[in-house]
Design a protein around this motif. Structure first.
Motif, short mmCIF file in Angstrom:
data_model
loop_
_atom_site.label_atom_id
_atom_site.label_comp_id
_atom_site.label_asym_id
_atom_site.label_seq_id
_atom_site.Cartn_x
_atom_site.Cartn_y
_atom_site.Cartn_z
N ALA A 211 3.15 5.12 -6.96
CA ALA A 211 4.48 4.73 -6.53
C ALA A 211 5.04 5.61 -5.44
O ALA A 211 6.09 5.33 -4.92
CB ALA A 211 5.43 4.76 -7.72
N GLU A 212 4.33 6.70 -5.08
CA GLU A 212 4.90 7.66 -4.13
C GLU A 212 4.68 7.21 -2.70
O GLU A 212 4.24 7.98 -1.89
CB GLU A 212 4.23 9.02 -4.33
CG GLU A 212 5.04 10.00 -5.09
CD GLU A 212 6.19 10.52 -4.29
OE1 GLU A 212 6.07 11.52 -3.59
OE2 GLU A 212 7.24 9.92 -4.37
N ILE A 213 4.91 6.01 -2.36
CA ILE A 213 4.70 5.43 -1.04
C ILE A 213 3.43 5.91 -0.44
O ILE A 213 3.37 6.98 0.05
CB ILE A 213 5.77 5.81 -0.07
CG1 ILE A 213 7.05 5.25 -0.57
CG2 ILE A 213 5.48 5.23 1.29
CD1 ILE A 213 8.12 5.34 0.40
N SER A 313 9.34 11.95 -1.40
CA SER A 313 9.30 10.94 -0.35
C SER A 313 10.71 10.54 0.06
O SER A 313 10.98 10.29 1.24
CB SER A 313 8.50 9.71 -0.80
OG SER A 313 8.93 9.24 -2.05
N VAL A 339 3.68 0.26 0.76
CA VAL A 339 3.51 0.82 -0.59
C VAL A 339 2.22 0.26 -1.19
O VAL A 339 1.82 -0.86 -0.90
CB VAL A 339 4.71 0.50 -1.51
CG1 VAL A 339 5.97 1.16 -0.99
CG2 VAL A 339 4.91 -1.00 -1.65
N HIS A 340 1.61 1.04 -2.04
CA HIS A 340 0.36 0.62 -2.67
C HIS A 340 0.61 -0.34 -3.82
O HIS A 340 1.65 -0.33 -4.46
CB HIS A 340 -0.44 1.82 -3.16
CG HIS A 340 -1.38 2.34 -2.13
ND1 HIS A 340 -2.50 1.66 -1.76
CD2 HIS A 340 -1.34 3.45 -1.38
CE1 HIS A 340 -3.14 2.35 -0.82
NE2 HIS A 340 -2.44 3.44 -0.57
N THR A 355 -2.27 -2.83 -0.51
CA THR A 355 -0.92 -2.41 -0.15
C THR A 355 -0.05 -3.63 0.14
O THR A 355 -0.54 -4.72 0.38
CB THR A 355 -0.93 -1.52 1.11
OG1 THR A 355 -1.61 -2.21 2.15
CG2 THR A 355 -1.60 -0.20 0.84
N ARG A 404 10.93 -0.52 -3.93
CA ARG A 404 9.60 -0.69 -4.50
C ARG A 404 9.53 -1.90 -5.43
O ARG A 404 8.47 -2.49 -5.62
CB ARG A 404 9.19 0.58 -5.23
CG ARG A 404 8.85 1.70 -4.26
CD ARG A 404 8.58 3.00 -4.99
NE ARG A 404 8.28 4.05 -4.04
CZ ARG A 404 8.55 5.34 -4.25
NH1 ARG A 404 9.15 5.70 -5.36
NH2 ARG A 404 8.24 6.24 -3.35
N SER A 433 5.32 5.79 6.71
CA SER A 433 4.41 5.87 5.57
C SER A 433 4.37 7.29 5.02
O SER A 433 4.47 8.24 5.78
CB SER A 433 3.01 5.44 6.02
OG SER A 433 2.04 5.73 5.04
N ASP A 518 9.92 7.20 -10.41
CA ASP A 518 8.95 6.86 -9.37
C ASP A 518 8.14 8.06 -8.91
O ASP A 518 7.28 7.92 -8.06
CB ASP A 518 9.65 6.23 -8.15
CG ASP A 518 10.57 7.21 -7.45
OD1 ASP A 518 11.22 8.00 -8.14
OD2 ASP A 518 10.65 7.16 -6.21
#
Length: 526
Positions: A211-213, A313, A339-340, A355, A404, A433, A518
């Motif tokens: 979740a950490e971008i 982030s 984001v993943h 992503t 998110r 990113s 997150d």
């Protein structure tokens, strides 16, 4: 992990070895469904967009053992279905599609190439080969290669974006290093996780929510969010599904997407400061790679963010917004955020394009620092307003968590449900990113391996930013048009951004156990 573009890559010279991989005669590949981002990447390539490749590169001891390395490459490709897909052209309305090859039917042929003499010659040779061999149509859209030297050699796997994303690059390096070390009796590698198998070994990774971008826009151009910004939802490691199911027409997350675009006149975000590129033109890109904060400062930023109920982030994003505001930009910065979608253990160990993209408004708090509210940082000078306040940091953390949630909305649904077509002020899209490499495969061994993520250098008409956190701190790679105006603007933004991250208050906030959902705890240190 060092994140670079090809124009800044400095591979040492040596004997360049490459492999051709071709499907065996008489082998019929299986049909595969492209994901939304893969399909639009292919449509962009079909319309003439330049090759967009990402290269994983790392060093090993001694000269290359070609047999051992070929075996390592073969095993990697066999274990990752994403490396066995081939893009094919289809009749309208499909236009493009995918097939997947059987690893047992692939034929590998080694080519012992030239012995290069200089860094520039080596870079030019590899960039030319990567651009030629990593084009998305045909198989493979990747280039297995190495630079062999007597003392220390470099292993290279270049991949078209069809096959990979930034996270996948770390998986490739860690697995190739382990496989090659296994084949050479362990003499070639400085260490790592020892994961010698593919997605099935992903359970050995830290149990961290993705979740950490975490993403690498590489080339967020209109071809990809003409249907879904640079990243569209990817399926599980098999690649045979096209993303999450549609949400209801009255889903508030879909309404949030629509509201973001409606407020912009149905236009995608652009960087709000001058870049010196005439409308409708693109110019060769300029790349800047530089540190934003050292390791101690990064730890302090993380602690301060947690105290405000936010994540690292979020701190990176709100200080970027503050830097832009300080230089004459808007108080609220609008951007798209990759984001993943790696939500389970198997996906964390997969190689593919996993992503999506979400919209984000970042309120810098410019001009809004009430009495009694501690600023995020000490002002860089008397002419500069007080730096980002804690209230803005907390608000950015909240906005980031809400953004998110929008990853569950398929980008195809966003685009097709708009009441008006999207507008594209520029070819590129302003995106930011963030990737914390400490949480990814092989991070402990990355420095000893001289691990590199190298992206193609193409043309640009907007700013795109990649932020990396490693054991060394926080660094940035910025891609922009090669114009004097863009150089002046972006260099000033990066300077101010670094100031806002590093000029912390002289006394820390009280310790707190509050931590947003997150962001996981900091990793244990030994």
């Amino acid at each position: 992990m060092r994140v670079l573009s090809a124009d800044l890559w400095e591979p040492a010279p040596g004997r360049v070895v490459t492999w051709d991989v071709t499907p065996g005669v008489g082998r019929r590949p299986a049909a595969a469904a492209p994901t939304w981002n893969q399909r639009n990447h292919l449509l962009g390539a079909g319309s003439g967009e330049p090759s967009v490749w990402i290269t994983a590169a790392f060093d090993v001891d001694g000269p290359i053992d070609p047999g051992a390395l070929e075996a390592a490459f073969r095993d990697l490709v066999a274990d990752h279905p994403g490396l066995r897909v081939e893009a094919v052209r289809r009749p309208a309305p499909e236009q493009v599609g995918l097939v997947r090859h059987d690893p047992d039917g692939l034929v590998w042929r080694r080519h012992d190439g030239p012995v290069t003499r200089t860094v520039a010659e080596t870079r030019e040779h590899l960039a030319t080969e990567l651009t030629r061999r990593c084009a998305p149509f045909g198989y493979p859209a990747f280039l297995p290669a190495a630079i062999s030297r007597p003392g220390r050699s470099t292993i290279v796997l270049g991949m078209d974006h069809l096959h990979t994303d930034a996270w996948s690059t770390t998986v490739v390096i860690d697995e190739l290093a382990a496989r090659y070390a296994e084949r050479t009796g362990g003499r070639s590698d400085t260490g790592g996780t020892g994961r010698a198998a593919g997605p099935g070994r992903a359970a050995g990774l830290p149990a961290v929510a993705a979740a950490e971008i975490i993403a690498d826009p590489v080339s967020a151009d209109r071809a990809v969010l003409a249907s879904g910004a640079d990243r569209a939802p990817a399926g599980p490691p098999s690649g045979d599904t096209a993303g999450p199911p549609p949400v209801g027409a009255d889903d508030p997350r879909l309404a949030t997407w629509h509201g973001f675009l409606r407020d912009r006149g149905w236009a995608l975000p652009t960087f709000p400061l001058p870049l010196g590129v005439p409308d409708g033109e693109r110019v060769p890109q300029r790349t800047v790679v530089r540190p934003l904060a050292d390791a101690a400062t990064a730890d302090a930023v993380a602690a301060r963010a947690r105290a405000a109920g936010a994540s690292t982030s979020a701190a990176v994003l709100v200080t970027l917004a503050g830097a832009v505001a300080d230089l004459g930009g808007p108080a609220v910065l609008e951007t798209l955020l990759p984001v993943h979608t790696r939500d389970d253990a198997a996906a964390r160990g997969a190689v593919g394009w996993h992503t999506t993209t979400v919209p984000l408004r970042i309120d810098s708090g410019a001009g809004d620092t009430p009495a009694g509210v501690r600023p995020w940082a000490v002002p860089a000078g008397p002419a500069v307003r007080p730096a980002v306040p804690d209230t803005a940091l907390a608000a950015t953390g909240k906005a980031l968590r809400a953004a998110r949630e929008l990853a569950a909305v398929p980008l195809e649904q966003v685009v097709t449900s708009l009441p008006q077509p999207l507008r594209f002020p520029r070819t590129d899209i302003f995106q930011v990113s963030y990737l914390d490499y400490r949480r990814l495969p092989g991070h402990a061994a990355a420095a000893g391996r001289r691990a590199h993520h190298v992206s193609a250098a193409t043309r640009a008409d907007d700013l795109q930013v990649w932020v990396s956190r490693t054991e060394d701190g926080i660094a940035v790679r910025a891609r922009m048009p090669r114009t004097p105006t863009a150089a002046d603007t972006v260099d000033a933004v990066l300077d101010r951004w670094s100031d806002l991250l590093t000029a912390l208050p002289p006394t820390p906030l009280p310790p707190t156990d509050r931590r947003p959902a997150d962001e996981p705890p900091e990793p244990a240190r030994t």
